[in-house]
Write a protein that holds these residues in place. Structure first.
Motif, short mmCIF file in Angstrom:
data_model
loop_
_atom_site.label_atom_id
_atom_site.label_comp_id
_atom_site.label_asym_id
_atom_site.label_seq_id
_atom_site.Cartn_x
_atom_site.Cartn_y
_atom_site.Cartn_z
N CYS A 55 -3.78 56.57 19.11
CA CYS A 55 -3.02 55.48 19.73
C CYS A 55 -2.81 55.69 21.23
O CYS A 55 -2.31 54.79 21.91
N GLY A 56 -3.17 56.86 21.73
CA GLY A 56 -3.11 57.05 23.18
C GLY A 56 -1.71 57.26 23.73
O GLY A 56 -1.48 57.11 24.93
N VAL A 57 -0.75 57.58 22.86
CA VAL A 57 0.63 57.81 23.30
C VAL A 57 0.94 59.30 23.08
O VAL A 57 0.57 59.86 22.05
N SER A 58 1.61 59.92 24.04
CA SER A 58 1.84 61.36 23.93
C SER A 58 2.79 61.65 22.77
O SER A 58 3.68 60.84 22.46
N PRO A 59 2.64 62.81 22.11
CA PRO A 59 3.54 63.16 21.00
C PRO A 59 5.01 63.13 21.42
O PRO A 59 5.86 62.68 20.64
N ASP A 60 5.32 63.58 22.63
CA ASP A 60 6.73 63.57 23.08
C ASP A 60 7.28 62.15 23.15
O ASP A 60 8.42 61.89 22.77
N THR A 61 6.45 61.25 23.65
CA THR A 61 6.91 59.85 23.76
C THR A 61 7.11 59.26 22.37
O THR A 61 8.10 58.55 22.12
N ILE A 62 6.19 59.54 21.45
CA ILE A 62 6.34 59.04 20.08
C ILE A 62 7.67 59.54 19.50
O ILE A 62 8.45 58.76 18.93
N ARG A 63 7.96 60.83 19.68
CA ARG A 63 9.22 61.39 19.14
C ARG A 63 10.43 60.70 19.77
O ARG A 63 11.40 60.38 19.09
N GLU A 64 10.33 60.48 21.07
CA GLU A 64 11.47 59.89 21.78
C GLU A 64 11.75 58.46 21.28
O GLU A 64 12.90 58.10 21.04
N VAL A 65 10.69 57.67 21.11
CA VAL A 65 10.88 56.29 20.61
C VAL A 65 11.48 56.33 19.21
O VAL A 65 12.45 55.62 18.91
N ALA A 66 10.94 57.17 18.36
CA ALA A 66 11.42 57.26 16.97
C ALA A 66 12.89 57.65 16.95
O ALA A 66 13.70 57.05 16.22
N ARG A 67 13.26 58.63 17.75
CA ARG A 67 14.66 59.10 17.75
C ARG A 67 15.60 58.02 18.28
O ARG A 67 16.68 57.79 17.72
N ARG A 68 15.18 57.37 19.34
CA ARG A 68 16.09 56.35 19.91
C ARG A 68 16.31 55.20 18.93
O ARG A 68 17.42 54.70 18.78
#
Ligand code: SF4
Length: 703
Positions: A287-300
């Motif tokens: 999906c071209g999104v960094s793992p950190d960003t994925i985690r951040e979106v999920a947590r928020r």
């Protein structure tokens, strides 16, 4: 209303363009529209966008149809580039209503008698009223004798509705967009509200100002990025990979709401299993999104007290559109983000009445209120209401009808207010199908591209000329009132449908849309406690509505879902590639959609002077870097080629478009984007993949 100093007459109505459903007041002098003002409706609070303010002079455009037209003998059924809709007499002759209706219905009847009911099909319209949608599907079901009736929901949110019906038991939004003002976090994905739902976008901006955190997930950038705390761009077509990674994080980190899941859902175990390997690291490559960003979106999203998800055609118009919507529903269910103020799932509906037309049964597999045609008990209720046996076999969808024409199975059609010769995917195929029909009746305001294939064209009513109800994206049923006289011999759409029905021997006797509404109330629980009188008094009532003196439910499913046992269902989805991935020969992603100023195939807005002046020509939007690579300067011509066709149009720089993608609005007949699009269908919603086709870009040979 009565006159004030600026206009002789005022009439309260609703905007005819998008699913936001802004309430407005027409100001009229000498039976002509002077100007339009917003009024205090529940979805707009006096606001209007440029279409609602300036989009009305199409009603008096010189090309407006004022008499029935009949095709001249020997004129080929094809698009003729020299044809002038304002002067159609090279191809058609005028007729009176009696002759035109006789030929229109007679041609359809002959086909039915010779080939059987399934040789006919009808497309109704999401721009017409609820009453017109009801009558149209009733005509097809009881007069033509099959369920071959569909409309443009098939091209916009059919996949969202399929997923919502499957998982929640209801195809409409769970909460209005006004609830965004109550939410802590709002995810906007695959939608571009500032362009497509402009007044809704103003409420998202207001929510952001009040502290709601906006998170945008989209391959493209957009104006609302400026209001977002996170704007995440992902690889086109990789939606499910991203959403599964979000679900994985929510499960792996224990951020889900176990109490909600236990009380209100089933199938969480299957979801858990299905996303067990969708780690952010594994999905990031897709999906071209960094793992950190994925985690951040999920947590928020998961940690918010109240959160909502809004989506649009970027989610639905894929061969995996239903899977996309299933994932969004899973996110909300896992976190318990439905059924309370400030929470919910909201597919932003496109056309002004696509919600209402779908509710009223302009869908081939369901009767009104989404009652499956195959369920004999539910069908019996409509057979009793209409005193006619009904077919138990689901009908054909929009694209399937075109294929069936090519196969010789469908031979006659009645098309009301839709323009498949511009809106269908792979137009060469769709137009060839229209040209093959033995008999085509088109009811519209203009000789549209589709009407150019017609045997008979029936001059219909524009929205400001008729009365009727429409249902917006928030489930608000609103009353539109007639403000202008019909031009020439044009007639209200309900009247025309009834005349065709009576020539099929149906003996309808409706005197006014109000009579139709009364019948709908007998067949549709969703209209309980929403009488015409109430709408005339209050202008807007939300369904479901528990009592005559209540405004209706803005947020639904607090206690139970309308499924067996009251439980919502998790439906896992696996990532699938787009139907036509980019490759060496066709390396660029073509995506299509709307512009703020132009509505769909442009038949109305391109005949509205201000709107046409704002966006007068077909454009292809791409990044400066991409244009530079092609050696094309902004304003120069560019040719876009897919496996199905080529169009040439003006290049425009738009840095919201990622490299490797081109965006083309589909409103322009002179460079019709849908000549290029892929007709591959989502298997559940039967929606084509308008948001992804492989294309090649070339600098156009200078004319
Ligand atoms: Fe009309 Fe939609 Fe604009 Fe409102 S936001 S004025 S309903 S086009």
């Amino acid at each position: 209303g009565q006159g004030d100093s600026q206009s002789q007459r005022q009439v309260d109505s609703v905007c005819p363009y998008c699913g936001v459903g802004c309430q407005l007041t027409y100001h009229i002098n000498d039976d002509a529209l002077a100007y339009v003002e917003g009024r205090n409706g529940p979805a707009n609070q006096n606001r209007l966008c440029v279409k609602g303010r300036f989009g009305f002079d199409y009603v008096s455009h010189p090309a407006r149809l004022t008499k029935p037209l009949i095709r001249l003998p020997g004129i080929p059924k094809a698009l003729d580039p020299t044809f002038d809709p304002a002067n159609p007499f090279s191809h058609f002759r005028e007729a009176n209503w009696d002759e035109a209706l006789g030929i229109a219905a007679g041609g359809l009847m002959t086909i039915k008698q010779a080939q059987g009911p399934k040789a006919l099909a009808g497309f109704g319209s999401a721009k017409c009223s609820n009453e017109e949608a009801w009558l149209f599907q009733k005509l097809v079901r009881t007069g033509f004798g099959s369920n071959n009736v569909d409309h443009c929901t098939r091209l916009c949110h059919a996949s969202s509705v399929a997923a919502l019906m499957e998982c929640l038991g209801s195809g409409a939004v769970t909460a209005s967009f006004m609830q965004a003002l109550e939410a802590d976090v709002v995810i906007l994905t695959g939608c571009n509200p500032a362009v497509n739902h402009p007044v809704a976008a103003t409420f998202f901006k207001q929510a952001a100002k009040q502290g709601t955190e906006i998170i945008i997930l989209d391959p493209r950038g957009q104006a609302l990025d400026a209001y977002a705390s996170m704007s995440v761009r992902f690889t086109p077509g990789a939606d499910v990979s991203l959403f599964n990674a979000l679900l994985h994080v929510i499960i792996a980190e224990g951020l889900y709401d176990q109490a909600y899941i236990d009380a209100h859902t089933e199938g969480f175990g299957a979801l858990k299993l299905s996303v067990a390997h969708s780690t952010p690291e594994a999905m990031s490559a897709l999906c071209g999104v960094s793992p950190d960003t994925i985690r951040e979106v999920a947590r928020r999203y998961a940690n918010a007290e109240k959160a909502m998800i809004f989506w649009g055609m970027g989610i639905s118009q894929h061969t995996h559109g239903t899977d996309n919507a299933r994932c969004l529903i899973s996110l909300a269910l896992a976190c318990g983000h439905t059924g309370r103020p400030g929470t919910g799932l909201h597919p932003l509906r496109g056309q002004n009445n696509v919600q209402g037309a779908s509710d009223a049964g302009l869908i081939p597999m369901v009767l009104p209120d989404y009652q499956p045609v195959g369920d004999s008990q539910l069908r019996a209720a409509f057979e009793a209401l209409w005193n006619t046996p009904l077919s138990n076999e689901p009908g054909l969808t929009v694209v399937e009808v075109m294929n069936a024409i090519h196969a010789g199975e469908v031979r006659g059609m009645y098309i009301l207010g839709e323009n498949p010769a511009m809106s269908d995917p792979d137009l060469t195929h769709a137009r060839a199908a229209l040209g093959k029909l033995e008999h085509l009746v088109v009811q519209d305001l203009f000789v549209t591209e589709t009407a150019q294939f017609a045997d008979v064209i029936l001059p219909a009513s524009a929205w400001p000329e008729k009365e009727g109800t429409v249902t917006n994206t928030n489930r608000q049923v609103q009353l539109g009132r007639a403000a202008l006289p019909l031009p020439g011999d044009a007639k209200p759409d309900w009247w025309i449908i009834q005349e065709i029905a009576n020539r099929f021997g149906l003996n309808w006797r409706y005197q006014h849309p109000q009579d139709v509404f009364a019948e709908m109330q007998q067949g549709m629980h969703s209209f309980n406690h929403i009488s015409w009188e109430r709408l005339a008094r209050e202008s807007s009532v939300t369904y479901p509505c528990p009592a005559e003196d209540e405004p209706g439910q803005d947020v639904v499913f607090s206690d139970a879902f309308p499924r067996a046992g009251g439980l919502a269902k998790f439906a896992p989805a696996r990532p699938l590639p787009p139907d036509e991935p980019v490759d060496h020969e066709y390396p660029t992603v073509l995506t299509t959609g709307r512009q703020l100023e132009h509505w769909h195939t442009g038949s109305m807005t391109r005949r509205a002077q201000v709107l046409d002046a704002l966006e007068p020509e077909a454009v292809a939007c791409l990044s400066a870097g991409e244009l530079h690579r092609l050696g094309v300067s902004p304003g120069e011509k560019l040719t876009i080629i897919t496996r199905r066709g080529a169009i040439t149009l003006t290049a425009r720089v738009d840095d919201k478009i990622p490299n490797g993608m081109v965006f083309v609005p589909f409103a322009y007949a002179e460079a019709a984007a849908n000549l290029l699009t892929n007709p591959a269908l989502d298997p559940y919603g039967k929606i084509p993949e308008f948001k992804y086709a492989a294309c090649r870009l070339e600098r156009a040979a200078v004319p």
